[in-house]
Scaffold this motif. Structure first.
Motif, PDB file in Angstrom:
ATOM      1  N   LEU B  96       1.423  -1.253   0.027  1.00  0.00           N
ATOM      2  CA  LEU B  96       0.157  -0.192  -0.475  1.00  0.00           C
ATOM      3  C   LEU B  96       0.918   1.167  -0.363  1.00  0.00           C
ATOM      4  O   LEU B  96       0.617   2.486  -0.337  1.00  0.00           O
ATOM      5  N   LEU B 100       0.915   4.330  -2.634  1.00  0.00           N
ATOM      6  CA  LEU B 100       0.359   5.584  -2.105  1.00  0.00           C
ATOM      7  C   LEU B 100       1.786   6.670  -1.989  1.00  0.00           C
ATOM      8  O   LEU B 100       1.716   7.706  -2.268  1.00  0.00           O
ATOM      9  N   ARG B 112      -4.481   7.658   2.176  1.00  0.00           N
ATOM     10  CA  ARG B 112      -4.139   7.378   3.278  1.00  0.00           C
ATOM     11  C   ARG B 112      -4.727   7.562   4.772  1.00  0.00           C
ATOM     12  O   ARG B 112      -4.817   6.882   5.457  1.00  0.00           O
ATOM     13  N   THR B 113      -5.768   8.462   4.757  1.00  0.00           N
ATOM     14  CA  THR B 113      -5.907   9.278   5.701  1.00  0.00           C
ATOM     15  C   THR B 113      -7.205   8.194   6.535  1.00  0.00           C
ATOM     16  O   THR B 113      -7.424   7.365   7.315  1.00  0.00           O
ATOM     17  N   ILE B 115      -7.744   5.166   4.754  1.00  0.00           N
ATOM     18  CA  ILE B 115      -6.809   3.149   5.265  1.00  0.00           C
ATOM     19  C   ILE B 115      -6.395   3.647   6.434  1.00  0.00           C
ATOM     20  O   ILE B 115      -6.573   2.330   7.109  1.00  0.00           O
ATOM     21  N   PHE B 116      -6.437   4.541   7.103  1.00  0.00           N
ATOM     22  CA  PHE B 116      -4.983   4.414   8.936  1.00  0.00           C
ATOM     23  C   PHE B 116      -6.661   4.265   9.692  1.00  0.00           C
ATOM     24  O   PHE B 116      -6.492   3.951  10.820  1.00  0.00           O
ATOM     25  N   VAL B 177      -2.640  -2.853   9.749  1.00  0.00           N
ATOM     26  CA  VAL B 177      -1.615  -2.799   9.026  1.00  0.00           C
ATOM     27  C   VAL B 177      -1.761  -1.559   8.386  1.00  0.00           C
ATOM     28  O   VAL B 177      -0.005  -0.748   7.950  1.00  0.00           O
ATOM     29  N   GLY B 178      -2.137  -0.239   8.922  1.00  0.00           N
ATOM     30  CA  GLY B 178      -1.963   1.210   9.086  1.00  0.00           C
ATOM     31  C   GLY B 178      -0.512   1.829   9.083  1.00  0.00           C
ATOM     32  O   GLY B 178      -0.383   2.198   8.854  1.00  0.00           O
ATOM     33  N   ILE B 179      -0.297   0.774  10.335  1.00  0.00           N
ATOM     34  CA  ILE B 179       1.142   1.253  10.600  1.00  0.00           C
ATOM     35  C   ILE B 179       2.723   1.071  10.086  1.00  0.00           C
ATOM     36  O   ILE B 179       3.569   2.001   9.764  1.00  0.00           O
ATOM     37  N   MET B 182       2.420   3.477   6.935  1.00  0.00           N
ATOM     38  CA  MET B 182       2.660   4.989   7.070  1.00  0.00           C
ATOM     39  C   MET B 182       3.834   4.979   7.475  1.00  0.00           C
ATOM     40  O   MET B 182       4.627   6.088   6.927  1.00  0.00           O
ATOM     41  N   LEU B 183       5.007   3.975   7.685  1.00  0.00           N
ATOM     42  CA  LEU B 183       6.415   3.752   8.418  1.00  0.00           C
ATOM     43  C   LEU B 183       6.927   3.794   7.036  1.00  0.00           C
ATOM     44  O   LEU B 183       7.690   4.546   6.669  1.00  0.00           O
ATOM     45  N   ALA B 186       6.452   6.891   4.547  1.00  0.00           N
ATOM     46  CA  ALA B 186       7.552   8.049   5.679  1.00  0.00           C
ATOM     47  C   ALA B 186       9.023   8.256   5.045  1.00  0.00           C
ATOM     48  O   ALA B 186       9.651   8.936   4.020  1.00  0.00           O
TER      49      ALA B 186
END
Lengths: 274, 309
Positions: B96, B100, B112-113, B115-116, B177-179, B182-183, B186
């Motif tokens: 993902l 993204l 992103r928002t 899915i998180f 899965v969002g964590i 996001m990492l 970034a």
């Protein structure tokens, strides 16, 4: 460079995953406004005037003291955040500003807690709270969450405090400002980092089940999550009530998330990528 | 230069954080370890005390027929729980994130928002939501499988020993899965565009760019995500407690270290609480978690630095 096929494929995957992420949440919220029959007969339809029914919300408001739970969660979360921000910003300022002997060692000591979960000290924490007479008080939760939040907060804030230009602080020193005054001067300059730390700590504190369950399970100190957990367990066969309770507990967090998602995402990345 | 006065202000700045952290985090952790070396005694007249027994609790935990099978069961369930996160959550999160980070896609921030979103919700609420969705009574899981013509595969996922743990692991993957996403995102965004452009000009496909350029550059994040997953999984509790109660049913098939710890130390139904044995289980968990962190720090991270040099 345009590649329509690749773009379309990417959108398809992302749309599919977004639907997968939101479907359960939306399903619960939509059905919480419907009567029992409609929940089972037409679970995918939005509520219509015929199926509209707030019976679940009436049960929730009669069966559990959710306003009190919300107040408790709010007090615990805000007080823990204030405590974390206050003590961590001071410690971070000292670590970033003064090269005293043992500075690195103290930084490492404070960073230890980033990787070790505080839950593993629960047996001793419970005994300590019993001795202090703090069981079933919100203060017990606030102290534990503050202690657990300090390591990462100090780590992140120290990085940001180091970036504050030295000239500014030296100019203030020449004007005769005390070190406390200089700390007060630096604080607004790292406001984005403070916001990041706040939002980043807010969600785990609000969502925690473990410590409310063990340290403060009394009716008058229940947090929303513990209150919802107990309520859902008791009313598991009353689908209207369960769906309404889930919606009531979720919506405030979703609203906060939408408002603060930018800071949260920044916190998530600042906290661990560095 | 004259000698400066003792820097009181440094102490004032540091004391609150250090005291609070030491009193409510470091001390309880160390004191818990100390408690794991004691056992309750009942003296004449019913007075209760604690007696030092050394490592006896650990020996009991590892060898006594009442404890050893429970510990082994919880540990192996926890290993499976972790393996599923590593094999599903982190690769899906990475995929993902790659999508993204691609400039081809518009509306990345919105995706992103959205899915998180599940990640910010409490595990308690997520657990109950999935309990409802997987309930045969509501029939949603059958309907969804029906969309793919697979309704005959529908089962009471949370009620069977053979499927409950895998199902709950996947629920946890779905939520968290969002964590990793996001990492990884970034880290991917931090890669200079010129590098990717250069690879493309050299004729690399998107697949090649990912494996040859992006993946090697985000290896540090791969390590961080792995160690965070490890610590989080061996400390998990809420999801199992919420969906299967502290008894971690059916027949302990979903028992992990967190639920075993809770049951032992707090007691459940007919089993009375046993704080010192609970502290012993916490000691084992600490050992497991620390060894994971140490493998990361000294095995993974150090080797990475050598590669960078």
């Amino acid at each position: 460079m345009k590649r329509p096929a690749a773009t379309l494929a990417a959108h398809t995957v992302l749309l599919f995953y977004t639907a997968l992420a939101l479907f359960p949440v939306v399903l619960v919220i939509v059905n919480s406004f419907k009567g029992r029959l409609a929940i089972f007969r037409t679970p995918y339809a939005p509520p219509t005037p015929e199926t509209w029914d707030l019976a679940g919300y009436r049960t929730v408001l009669g069966g559990a003291d959710f306003p009190l739970y919300f107040r408790n969660s709010l007090v615990v979360t805000l007080a823990s955040l204030a405590l974390i921000l206050w003590v961590s910003s001071m410690a971070a300022f000292a670590l970033a500003e003064y090269p005293f002997p043992g500075n690195t060692l103290l930084g490492l000591y404070l960073a230890l807690g980033i990787m070790v979960p505080i839950r593993l000290g629960t047996v001793s924490l419970l005994q300590m709270m019993v001795r202090l007479g703090l069981t079933n008080t919100l203060l017990a939760l606030i102290l534990v969450y503050a202690a657990a939040g300090i390591p990462l907060a100090v780590f992140i804030l120290t990085q940001f405090m180091r970036q504050v230009p030295k000239d500014l602080k030296d100019a203030a020193r020449i004007d005769g400002a005390s070190e406390y005054r200089i700390y007060a001067l630096v604080l607004p300059l790292v406001r984005p980092a403070l916001g990041t730390v706040a939002v980043f700590n807010m969600i785990p504190i609000w969502n925690d089940l473990w410590f409310p369950l063990i340290l403060a399970p009394a009716e008058r100190t229940k947090t929303v999550i513990l209150g919802a957990q107990v309520f859902l367990g008791q009313y598991i066969n009353d689908w209207n009530a369960v769906l309404a309770a889930l919606t009531l507990a979720m919506v405030p967090v979703i609203v906060l998330y939408v408002l603060f998602s930018r800071q949260l995402i920044r916190g998530l990345t600042a906290g661990s990528v560095k | 230069m004259r000698r400066r006065p003792f820097p009181v202000h440094i102490l004032v700045f540091l004391a609150p954080a250090v005291l609070l952290y030491t009193a409510f985090m470091i001390y309880p952790l160390l004191d818990s370890l100390r408690l794991s070396l004691f056992a309750p005694t009942v003296e004449e007249g019913g007075a209760r005390g604690l007696a030092f027994v050394g490592l006896q609790n650990y020996r009991t935990l590892l060898s006594h027929p009442q404890w050893a099978p429970q510990l082994l069961n919880a540990l192996s369930n926890n290993v499976l729980f972790f393996a599923i996160h590593m094999l599903v959550q982190n690769p899906v999160g990475l995929s993902l994130a790659v999508l993204l980070s691609s400039k081809l896609v518009r509306g990345r921030a919105v995706y992103r928002t959205l899915i998180f979103t599940p990640t910010v919700l409490s595990v308690v609420l997520i657990g109950f939501i999935w309990r409802l969705i997987l309930s045969p009574l509501w029939g949603i899981s059958g309907d969804v499988l029906g969309l793919f013509g697979l309704e005959h595969l529908n089962q009471p996922w949370l009620g069977q020993e053979s499927t409950a743990l895998v199902t709950l692991s996947l629920v946890s993957v779905w939520q968290n899965v969002g964590i990793p996403m996001m990492l990884f995102l970034a880290a991917l965004v931090g890669i200079p565009d010129e590098l990717l452009e250069a690879a493309r000009v050299d004729g690399a496909t998107a697949w090649g760019v990912f494996w040859r350029v992006q993946f090697p550059l985000i290896l540090p994040t791969v390590g961080i995500v792995s160690v965070l997953t490890f610590v989080g999984n061996f400390n998990a509790f809420d999801l199992i407690y919420t969906t299967q109660r502290a008894i971690a049913g059916p027949n302990f098939s979903t028992d992990i270290m967190g639920t075993l710890f809770f049951r032992t130390f707090f007691g459940f139904q007919l089993q009375p609480g046993n704080p010192t044995m609970g502290a012993t289980i916490a000691g084992v968990m600490l050992l497991v978690i620390l060894s994971g962190v140490l493998v990361y720090l000294f095995g993974y991270q150090r080797r990475l630095q050598r590669i960078e040099l």
